[in-house]
Scaffold this active site. Structure first.
Site, PDB file in Angstrom:
ATOM      1  N   ARG A 152      -3.689  10.088   4.281  1.00 26.32           N
ATOM      2  CA  ARG A 152      -3.415   8.681   4.601  1.00 26.32           C
ATOM      3  C   ARG A 152      -2.710   8.491   5.948  1.00 26.32           C
ATOM      4  NH1 ARG A 152      -2.116   5.272  -0.756  1.00 26.32           N
ATOM      5  NH2 ARG A 152      -3.567   3.847   0.241  1.00 26.32           N
ATOM      6  N   CYS A 190       0.459   5.768  -2.949  1.00 28.28           N
ATOM      7  CA  CYS A 190      -0.020   6.806  -3.870  1.00 28.28           C
ATOM      8  C   CYS A 190      -0.405   8.061  -3.096  1.00 28.28           C
ATOM      9  CB  CYS A 190      -1.227   6.274  -4.644  1.00 28.28           C
ATOM     10  SG  CYS A 190      -0.772   4.990  -5.809  1.00 28.28           S
ATOM     11  N   LYS A 230      -3.299  -7.615  -6.216  1.00 30.58           N
ATOM     12  CA  LYS A 230      -2.265  -6.870  -5.487  1.00 30.58           C
ATOM     13  C   LYS A 230      -2.668  -6.670  -4.019  1.00 30.58           C
ATOM     14  CE  LYS A 230      -0.914  -1.983  -5.179  1.00 30.58           C
ATOM     15  NZ  LYS A 230      -1.948  -1.561  -4.219  1.00 30.58           N
ATOM     16  N   ASN A 231      -3.893  -6.193  -3.804  1.00 31.23           N
ATOM     17  CA  ASN A 231      -4.271  -5.854  -2.436  1.00 31.23           C
ATOM     18  C   ASN A 231      -4.558  -7.081  -1.572  1.00 31.23           C
ATOM     19  OD1 ASN A 231      -3.885  -3.238  -3.128  1.00 31.23           O
ATOM     20  ND2 ASN A 231      -6.054  -2.644  -3.102  1.00 31.23           N
ATOM     21  N   ASP A 278     -10.625   2.652  -5.886  1.00 30.33           N
ATOM     22  CA  ASP A 278      -9.535   2.328  -6.817  1.00 30.33           C
ATOM     23  C   ASP A 278      -9.994   2.286  -8.274  1.00 30.33           C
ATOM     24  OD1 ASP A 278      -7.715   2.237  -4.811  1.00 30.33           O
ATOM     25  OD2 ASP A 278      -7.531   0.053  -4.724  1.00 30.33           O
ATOM     26  N   ARG A 319       3.348  -0.850 -10.636  1.00 30.08           N
ATOM     27  CA  ARG A 319       3.236  -1.192  -9.207  1.00 30.08           C
ATOM     28  C   ARG A 319       2.111  -2.202  -8.995  1.00 30.08           C
ATOM     29  NH1 ARG A 319       2.115   3.290  -5.116  1.00 30.08           N
ATOM     30  NH2 ARG A 319       1.985   1.370  -3.938  1.00 30.08           N
TER      31      ARG A 319
HETATM   32  C1  UD1 Z   1      -6.326   0.050   0.801  1.00 29.96           C
HETATM   33  C2  UD1 Z   1      -5.847  -0.328  -0.583  1.00 29.96           C
HETATM   34  C3  UD1 Z   1      -6.087   0.809  -1.556  1.00 29.96           C
HETATM   35  C4  UD1 Z   1      -7.542   1.242  -1.499  1.00 29.96           C
HETATM   36  C5  UD1 Z   1      -8.012   1.498  -0.076  1.00 29.96           C
HETATM   37  C6  UD1 Z   1      -9.501   1.756   0.042  1.00 29.96           C
HETATM   38  C7  UD1 Z   1      -4.028  -1.869  -0.196  1.00 29.96           C
HETATM   39  C8  UD1 Z   1      -2.553  -2.139  -0.267  1.00 29.96           C
HETATM   40  N1  UD1 Z   1      -4.435  -0.643  -0.528  1.00 29.96           N
HETATM   41  O1  UD1 Z   1      -5.556   1.177   1.198  1.00 29.96           O
HETATM   42  O2  UD1 Z   1      -5.746   0.355  -2.851  1.00 29.96           O
HETATM   43  O3  UD1 Z   1      -7.703   2.431  -2.249  1.00 29.96           O
HETATM   44  O4  UD1 Z   1      -7.718   0.367   0.753  1.00 29.96           O
HETATM   45  O5  UD1 Z   1     -10.229   0.696  -0.477  1.00 29.96           O
HETATM   46  O6  UD1 Z   1      -4.809  -2.745   0.112  1.00 29.96           O
HETATM   47  N2  UD1 Z   1      -7.606   6.184   7.412  1.00 29.96           N
HETATM   48  C9  UD1 Z   1      -7.408   6.917   8.563  1.00 29.96           C
HETATM   49  N3  UD1 Z   1      -6.599   6.401   9.538  1.00 29.96           N
HETATM   50  C10 UD1 Z   1      -5.974   5.192   9.408  1.00 29.96           C
HETATM   51  C11 UD1 Z   1      -6.189   4.444   8.239  1.00 29.96           C
HETATM   52  C12 UD1 Z   1      -7.014   4.966   7.248  1.00 29.96           C
HETATM   53  O7  UD1 Z   1      -7.955   8.009   8.703  1.00 29.96           O
HETATM   54  O8  UD1 Z   1      -5.259   4.786  10.336  1.00 29.96           O
HETATM   55  C13 UD1 Z   1      -8.462   6.743   6.322  1.00 29.96           C
HETATM   56  C14 UD1 Z   1      -7.634   7.029   5.054  1.00 29.96           C
HETATM   57  O9  UD1 Z   1      -6.975   8.270   5.123  1.00 29.96           O
HETATM   58  C15 UD1 Z   1      -8.703   6.986   3.986  1.00 29.96           C
HETATM   59  C16 UD1 Z   1      -9.671   5.907   4.520  1.00 29.96           C
HETATM   60  O10 UD1 Z   1      -9.386   5.771   5.906  1.00 29.96           O
HETATM   61  O11 UD1 Z   1      -9.369   8.215   3.904  1.00 29.96           O
HETATM   62  C17 UD1 Z   1      -9.507   4.571   3.832  1.00 29.96           C
HETATM   63  O12 UD1 Z   1      -8.194   4.100   4.004  1.00 29.96           O
HETATM   64  P1  UD1 Z   1      -7.851   2.545   4.115  1.00 29.96           P
HETATM   65  O13 UD1 Z   1      -9.103   1.739   3.978  1.00 29.96           O
HETATM   66  O14 UD1 Z   1      -7.007   2.346   5.311  1.00 29.96           O
HETATM   67  O15 UD1 Z   1      -6.968   2.311   2.825  1.00 29.96           O
HETATM   68  P2  UD1 Z   1      -5.567   1.637   2.722  1.00 29.96           P
HETATM   69  O16 UD1 Z   1      -5.514   0.418   3.576  1.00 29.96           O
HETATM   70  O17 UD1 Z   1      -4.505   2.672   2.843  1.00 29.96           O
END
Ligand code: UD1
Length: 417
Positions: free
Chosen positions: A121, A116, A22-23, A306, A398
């Site tokens: 986020r 989720c 998925k990711n 995850d 999902r």
């Molecule tokens: C992706 C994955 C999700 C996984 C996560 C961490 C997908 C579609 N989803 O989510 O399944 O749990 O990686 O491995 O690939 N953060 C900020 N600012 C930002 C972006 C992120 O502070 O602009 C923080 C988030 O709040 C969180 C951390 O960084 O605490 C990790 O988030 P991130 O690695 O961005 O996860 P996702 O890309 O949302």
């Protein structure tokens, strides 16, 4: 609302071809937008996040053909449109369309992305990077309008290795003018999949001592790419074997992407055999119970957040106490209350959960509150005595392609109601 019914007590046995990740597929579907031609993808999982993303691509003007696990995207002509909030609000990954659309058309009208409910986020890292490349944006409540002339390559540094921000900036930089360097990027296997796919499309992305170097190109080419196996789905099945016993062989999965997870399973007492060439993992459960352990989630190659809920379910029936510290998302313990309903003894203090272990779980009615938390309840249900009924199973769909069917084929008594 869908329900999954799980009757516990049957060990899992057999072989499984692991679904596409998925990711990996979600950012790659955004990448397909960058090319004014054809991108052909195979091993695309049939999950609702993919179906929703394909709808978004169609709304922007792409032609999409889907046959089983093969998807062909044709993105000729001018793409535009305003994405509907009800759809982008369902998936965090919908914001990856921003980097791709800014690179391709210099414009996107969208809304704050959903996904989720596992923490605040924010998307500040995405926006700051895009702005450094010359994009401008206005945020009005949940609505986000982004625009740019041609994005400009620049030197970027992420203060945290965000998976989504890394992907968004790679997508934006692929067609930008000049060279973009990205320090502090995430290193998840799904990032590598995106880079391999983009390079196959004609992009110029390489890595030098941990820095990603993206040389913008003016156009891409037709290409085909196979989505790699889903390490989180593989980890879920292995944790299920850990909690209810049995022996399984997984195909279409790169063991390297599960390094930290396999280490944890070995610590739990599971026997594992991996083949990096054939992309297989064979696993035999510990007997009689998994052993307790301490896990800390973190960016790759650390233990994946995850799989945190899913391993917590397995460790609820471990012989000894375990501790799990969640360092990636600040409120990713909503499954604890549900696991307790099945008899698990878990206490949360700050970012750490203490799982007493030694619990005999009893089936009951529980609620899937997000994707991985839902899968964790299925794992707990397999280890529980009697019948577990999981409500809101649509969350599980999902990211898991027919989880009830997969578990059934491995000998479990599971049904979608
Ligand atoms: C992706 C994955 C999700 C996984 C996560 C961490 C997908 C579609 N989803 O989510 O399944 O749990 O990686 O491995 O690939 N953060 C900020 N600012 C930002 C972006 C992120 O502070 O602009 C923080 C988030 O709040 C969180 C951390 O960084 O605490 C990790 O988030 P991130 O690695 O961005 O996860 P996702 O890309 O949302």
């Amino acid at each position: 609302m869908a329900y999954i019914q799980v009757e516990g007590g049957n060990p899992l046995k057999g072989s499984l071809v692991v679904q596409g990740a998925k990711n990996a597929v979600l950012p790659i579907l955004s990448a397909a937008l960058l090319h004014k031609g054809t991108t052909e993808l195979s091993e695309v999982p049939d999950i609702s996040d993919v179906r929703d993303t394909l709808e978004l691509l169609k709304l922007l003007g792409c032609r999409v053909e889907k046959q089983g696990h093969r998807v062909v995207i044709r993105a000729e002509g001018h793409l535009s449109g305003s994405l509907p909030q009800r759809m982008v609000g369902r998936m965090r990954s919908s914001f990856l369309l921003a980097g791709a659309m800014l690179g391709r058309e210099g414009r996107l009208e969208t809304f704050y992305p959903g996904g989720c409910t596992i923490g605040a986020r924010p998307i500040d890292l995405h926006l700051a990077g895009l702005r450094s490349m010359g994009a401008e944006y206005v945020i009005d409540r949940d609505r986000i309008s982004l625009w740019a002339k041609r994005l400009q390559g620049t030197d970027l540094k992420l203060s945290y290795p965000s998976v989504g921000a890394t992907e968004n900036l790679l997508l934006a930089a692929a067609l930008a003018e000049g060279v973009t360097t990205l320090k502090g990027a995430a290193r998840e296997p799904e990032i590598q999949a995106l880079i391999t796919c983009l390079n196959g499309m004609g992009a110029d992305i390489r890595e030098d001592k941990g820095t990603l170097i993206i040389t913008g190109v003016s156009r891409l080419q037709d290409s085909a790419y196979e989505i790699p196996g889903d390490r989180i789905v593989a980890g879920t099945i292995l944790a299920a074997v850990g909690s209810c016993g049995g022996e399984v062989r997984l195909e279409h999965i790169e063991p390297e992407g599960l390094r930290g997870v396999l280490e944890a399973l070995r610590q739990a007492g599971m026997e594992l055999w991996t083949d990096e060439v054939k992309h297989t993992i064979r696993a035999r459960a510990a007997s009689p119970l998994p052993r307790g352990m301490k896990l800390v989630t973190g960016p790759f190659p650390e233990f994946p957040t995850d799989l945190q809920a899913i391993f917590m379910a397995m460790l609820s029936v471990a012989g000894e106490e375990s501790k799990i510290q969640e360092t990636v998302f600040e409120s990713r313990f909503r499954h604890v209350k549900q696991l307790r309903r099945l008899g698990a003894e878990i206490e949360v203090v700050g970012d750490t959960a203490r799982i007493a272990g030694g619990s005999t779980l009893q089936g009951g009615l529980v609620e899937a509150q997000d994707l991985r938390a839902g899968a964790a309840l299925a794992v707990a249900g397999l280890a529980a005595e009697g019948i577990t009924l999981i409500s809101h199973a649509e969350y599980i769909a999902r990211g898991y392609e027919d989880l009830p069917g997969v578990l059934q084929r491995l000998g479990a008594h599971v049904a979608l109601l």
